[in-house]
Motif scaffolding. Structure first.
Motif, PDB file in Angstrom:
ATOM      1  N   VAL A 489       0.830  -1.201   0.000  1.00 51.48           N
ATOM      2  CA  VAL A 489       0.000   0.000   0.000  1.00 51.48           C
ATOM      3  C   VAL A 489       0.870   1.259   0.000  1.00 51.48           C
ATOM      4  O   VAL A 489       0.637   2.198  -0.754  1.00 51.48           O
ATOM      5  CB  VAL A 489      -0.941  -0.009   1.221  1.00 51.48           C
ATOM      6  CG1 VAL A 489      -1.769   1.263   1.277  1.00 51.48           C
ATOM      7  CG2 VAL A 489      -1.823  -1.242   1.197  1.00 51.48           C
ATOM      8  N   ARG A 503      -5.115   2.912  -3.685  1.00 47.26           N
ATOM      9  CA  ARG A 503      -6.046   2.137  -2.886  1.00 47.26           C
ATOM     10  C   ARG A 503      -7.137   1.538  -3.774  1.00 47.26           C
ATOM     11  O   ARG A 503      -7.456   2.067  -4.842  1.00 47.26           O
ATOM     12  CB  ARG A 503      -6.702   3.014  -1.821  1.00 47.26           C
ATOM     13  CG  ARG A 503      -5.823   3.294  -0.629  1.00 47.26           C
ATOM     14  CD  ARG A 503      -6.410   4.382   0.246  1.00 47.26           C
ATOM     15  NE  ARG A 503      -7.770   4.050   0.694  1.00 47.26           N
ATOM     16  CZ  ARG A 503      -8.542   4.894   1.356  1.00 47.26           C
ATOM     17  NH1 ARG A 503      -8.095   6.132   1.635  1.00 47.26           N
ATOM     18  NH2 ARG A 503      -9.756   4.531   1.741  1.00 47.26           N
ATOM     19  N   SER A 505     -10.244   1.552  -3.109  1.00 50.43           N
ATOM     20  CA  SER A 505     -11.388   2.482  -3.145  1.00 50.43           C
ATOM     21  C   SER A 505     -11.036   3.778  -3.854  1.00 50.43           C
ATOM     22  O   SER A 505     -11.921   4.606  -4.088  1.00 50.43           O
ATOM     23  CB  SER A 505     -11.828   2.792  -1.711  1.00 50.43           C
ATOM     24  OG  SER A 505     -10.778   3.446  -0.996  1.00 50.43           O
ATOM     25  N   LEU A 523      -5.520   5.973   6.310  1.00 51.46           N
ATOM     26  CA  LEU A 523      -6.441   5.752   5.192  1.00 51.46           C
ATOM     27  C   LEU A 523      -7.602   6.732   5.368  1.00 51.46           C
ATOM     28  O   LEU A 523      -8.413   6.590   6.289  1.00 51.46           O
ATOM     29  CB  LEU A 523      -6.945   4.305   5.189  1.00 51.46           C
ATOM     30  CG  LEU A 523      -5.875   3.206   5.124  1.00 51.46           C
ATOM     31  CD1 LEU A 523      -6.547   1.832   5.213  1.00 51.46           C
ATOM     32  CD2 LEU A 523      -5.073   3.319   3.847  1.00 51.46           C
ATOM     33  N   VAL A 526     -12.340   5.729   4.593  1.00 51.82           N
ATOM     34  CA  VAL A 526     -12.338   4.305   4.278  1.00 51.82           C
ATOM     35  C   VAL A 526     -13.682   3.865   3.726  1.00 51.82           C
ATOM     36  O   VAL A 526     -14.734   4.388   4.093  1.00 51.82           O
ATOM     37  CB  VAL A 526     -11.991   3.473   5.549  1.00 51.82           C
ATOM     38  CG1 VAL A 526     -10.564   3.713   5.969  1.00 51.82           C
ATOM     39  CG2 VAL A 526     -12.960   3.775   6.665  1.00 51.82           C
ATOM     40  N   ASP A 530     -11.864  -1.168   1.189  1.00 61.05           N
ATOM     41  CA  ASP A 530     -10.586  -1.118   1.910  1.00 61.05           C
ATOM     42  C   ASP A 530     -10.461  -2.226   2.953  1.00 61.05           C
ATOM     43  O   ASP A 530      -9.441  -2.335   3.635  1.00 61.05           O
ATOM     44  CB  ASP A 530     -10.412   0.240   2.609  1.00 61.05           C
ATOM     45  CG  ASP A 530     -10.279   1.383   1.618  1.00 61.05           C
ATOM     46  OD1 ASP A 530      -9.607   1.178   0.584  1.00 61.05           O
ATOM     47  OD2 ASP A 530     -10.831   2.468   1.870  1.00 61.05           O
ATOM     48  N   TYR A 534      -4.038  -5.987   7.357  1.00 62.54           N
ATOM     49  CA  TYR A 534      -2.882  -5.145   7.080  1.00 62.54           C
ATOM     50  C   TYR A 534      -1.718  -5.535   8.014  1.00 62.54           C
ATOM     51  O   TYR A 534      -1.924  -5.948   9.163  1.00 62.54           O
ATOM     52  CB  TYR A 534      -3.212  -3.669   7.296  1.00 62.54           C
ATOM     53  CG  TYR A 534      -4.157  -3.082   6.265  1.00 62.54           C
ATOM     54  CD1 TYR A 534      -3.678  -2.240   5.264  1.00 62.54           C
ATOM     55  CD2 TYR A 534      -5.521  -3.378   6.288  1.00 62.54           C
ATOM     56  CE1 TYR A 534      -4.534  -1.696   4.320  1.00 62.54           C
ATOM     57  CE2 TYR A 534      -6.373  -2.853   5.342  1.00 62.54           C
ATOM     58  CZ  TYR A 534      -5.884  -1.995   4.359  1.00 62.54           C
ATOM     59  OH  TYR A 534      -6.733  -1.461   3.426  1.00 62.54           O
TER      60      TYR A 534
END
Length: 605
Positions: A489, A503, A505, A523, A526, A530, A534
């Protein structure tokens, strides 16, 4: 009458000679004897033509230059209290003694001469004869001269010449590969006023072994008569001109070993002896000094090479066999590194034109440009040296030297005629451990759609070296029935440069450092897309003196789940939507029923 007189003279002469042949005689070496202050001396004394038992006794006296008529008792074979006060303490300690060689011969021994020991020494034998006849003592002059012999070994920092018997300073440290040359220097001089000769000997003792005559093996030396000789196993190499000893100037001596072997490892010393010729023609060693020159380590091809990380790594490749002239044959030489069972990686290659090519693993964005060189050594033919300026733990493995021989055809084209690959040289290093840990967590466990999700990564580093940290964030999303796949990411390099990917999204995100050991991924806004697990990955980088980088360690943190919850308003829309749909459906059913019934009645009418 004349004849009778002559006969009487002959008879008298025979009687005299017969009496002299049977007279007691004490023997000492002729003097003067020159010896050096602080060294040992042994003066032999014997008696002959005596009567009585074969075990004779001896008494030693000294006459000092300040009072040449006064005798001072030194030591006796029959009376332990014979010594005068000036010698009694030294006799009791064993520094001054008389040693019996046989029944009619002894030695006066003084372990450490003092300046006041100079003078005349008399050896006296108490009579055991039936009558006094001959001489019962003999004298010799002893001169004690200052110690002017010194030896000096090269040192990184200046230091005074070594005047003790054995040097106490730490020697130089040399680390060589098999086949390289070893050069050592030794400086020696004596400033005595007497006519003396020096002998110089280079010797080697096994690593960590005590230095004694029994453990010090001579390599090569210059004798007191200026003859050069090699010792033991080095004699054949001296005849093959692999070994040489030369004098530079009036004081310096240089040892050269052309091609070192693994058995040449050890501590090298320079031993200097000072010799003087006594009046009887014999040569006596009156002083000796020794200096430690260097501790030499030899790394053999096929054996391990232990070395500390950060220092230079040198490997030597020798081409054996007869080497044709360069215009007819040219060579290409290279080194390859194998780690485990994997394929070998090219370290460096020297082509037929003498151009060095560095392997891709030693010059890239991650490690920088390593200082690696491969060159032909001159004037030694067929020798090539690989040098890595700052060795890293990643350089551990097995090294192979590869060579290819080419001949030039009439049209100047090169044609390969032979190739070879050496046996492996294992290299391992002493590196400092880096302890690295990473822990990921969510400060706010519950995240709703449209909120900003903060993901934190705590890093712990334990190392005695300076460590630069690089951090990257990854998300694992389910891919159908397959295992979850990771996608990066965002990342922050060891220089602090951030890189952000896209991302799912399409929303914004950012990375920053919120503490000395804490990194954050944000983020913004969100969305359900998403959602995922992680984690952060941390890499510890160490920079070496040649400005290159080494990946000391990489760790992966635990996984945390990001699940965007629906908002409260979203829950209100659900019954409204369901209710509206239900009402419309009910209306349609009612209207359809009424219409159907009305049409039936119309038909009946």
């Amino acid at each position: 009458m004349l004849v009778a007189v002559r006969l009487s003279e002959d008879v008298v002469m025979l009687v005299v000679l017969g009496g002299l042949c049977g007279a007691r005689e004490v023997h000492l070496p002729p003097g003067p004897l020159f010896r050096v202050e602080g060294t040992a001396i042994s003066i032999p004394c014997s008696v002959s033509e005596y009567e009585g038992p074969t075990l004779q006794h001896f008494e030693w006296f000294a006459y000092r230059p300040a009072a040449p008529e006064i005798s001072i008792g030194v030591v006796s074979t029959r009376d332990p209290t014979f010594s005068y006060a000036v010698f009694s303490r030294r006799v009791q300690s064993g520094e001054v003694s008389v040693h019996r060689l046989r029944g009619d011969a002894v030695e006066l021994r003084i372990k450490r001469l003092q300046a006041e020991d100079a003078g005349v020494y008399e050896c006296y034998t108490p009579t055991t004869d039936s009558k006094y006849h001959g001489n019962y003592s003999s004298k010799v002059v002893l001169k004690v001269i200052p110690d002017t012999l010194w030896v000096s070994a090269p040192s990184p920092t200046p230091r005074p010449p070594l005047r003790g018997r054995m040097a106490g300073a730490s020697p130089l440290q040399f680390s060589l590969s098999e086949g390289q040359e070893l050069h050592l220097n030794c400086t020696a001089q004596s400033q005595t006023q007497q006519h003396t000769h020096l002998s110089i000997s280079f010797g080697v003792s096994a690593p960590e072994a005590p230095v004694e005559r029994q453990t010090l093996q001579e390599v090569i030396g210059v004798r007191r008569d200026f003859a050069v000789e090699a010792g033991g196993r080095f004699a054949e190499r001296y005849r093959a001109e692999e070994l040489s000893l030369a004098k530079a100037g009036s004081e310096q001596y240089k040892l050269a070993i052309r091609r070192v072997r693994p058995e040449d490892a050890g501590t090298y010393h320079c031993t200097v002896g000072e010799w003087i010729q006594d009046p009887d023609g014999s040569w006596q060693l009156i002083a000796e000094k020794r200096a430690a020159l260097a501790q030499v380590t030899i790394h053999s091809i096929g054996e391990s090479w232990p070395g500390p990380a950060g220092e230079a790594l040198e490997l030597l490749c020798n081409l054996s066999g007869p080497l044709p002239p360069v215009p007819h044959v040219v060579y290409a030489v290279g080194w390859e590194l194998s780690v485990g069972d994997g394929d070998g990686l090219l370290v460096a290659w020297l082509d037929t034109d003498g151009v060095a090519i560095i392997g891709e693993s030693y010059a890239n964005r991650q490690v920088g440009r390593r200082h690696v060189s491969l060159q032909k050594l001159t004037p030694t033919p067929g020798s090539y040296r690989l040098r890595i300026e700052s060795a890293q733990p990643g350089d551990m493995g097995t090294y192979h030297c590869m060579t290819q021989a080419y001949v030039r055809s009439p049209d100047t084209q090169l044609q390969e005629v032979a190739s070879s690959r050496s046996q492996g040289l294992k290299v391992h290093m002493k590196s400092e451990a880096v302890v690295l840990k990473a822990y990921a967590w969510l400060p706010i466990p519950s995240t709703y759609r449209g909120d900003t999700a903060d993901l934190l990564c705590n890093i712990s580093v334990e190392s005695t070296q300076a460590v630069h940290v690089a951090v990257s964030w990854w998300v694992e999303v389910a891919a159908g029935d397959e295992e979850s796949q990771g996608r990066m990411v965002a990342s922050v390099s060891r220089e602090g440069v951030a890189e952000l990917s896209r991302r799912a999204s399409g929303g914004d995100m950012s990375v920053d450092k919120v503490g000395p050991e804490c990194h954050r991924l944000r983020l913004h806004g969100v969305q359900p897309s998403d959602e995922g697990r992680y984690h952060c990955a941390v890499t510890a980088w160490v920079r070496y003196p040649d400005r290159s980088w080494y990946n000391a360690r990489t760790v992966k943190s635990n996984s945390i789940t990001v699940y965007p919850y629906a908002l409260a308003m979203d829950t209100l829309f659900i019954p409204l939507i369901v209710g509206a749909a239900s009402a419309i459906f009910t209306c349609i059913v009612i209207l359809a029923t009424i219409t159907c019934c009305f049409m039936r009645r119309l038909r009946k009418r």
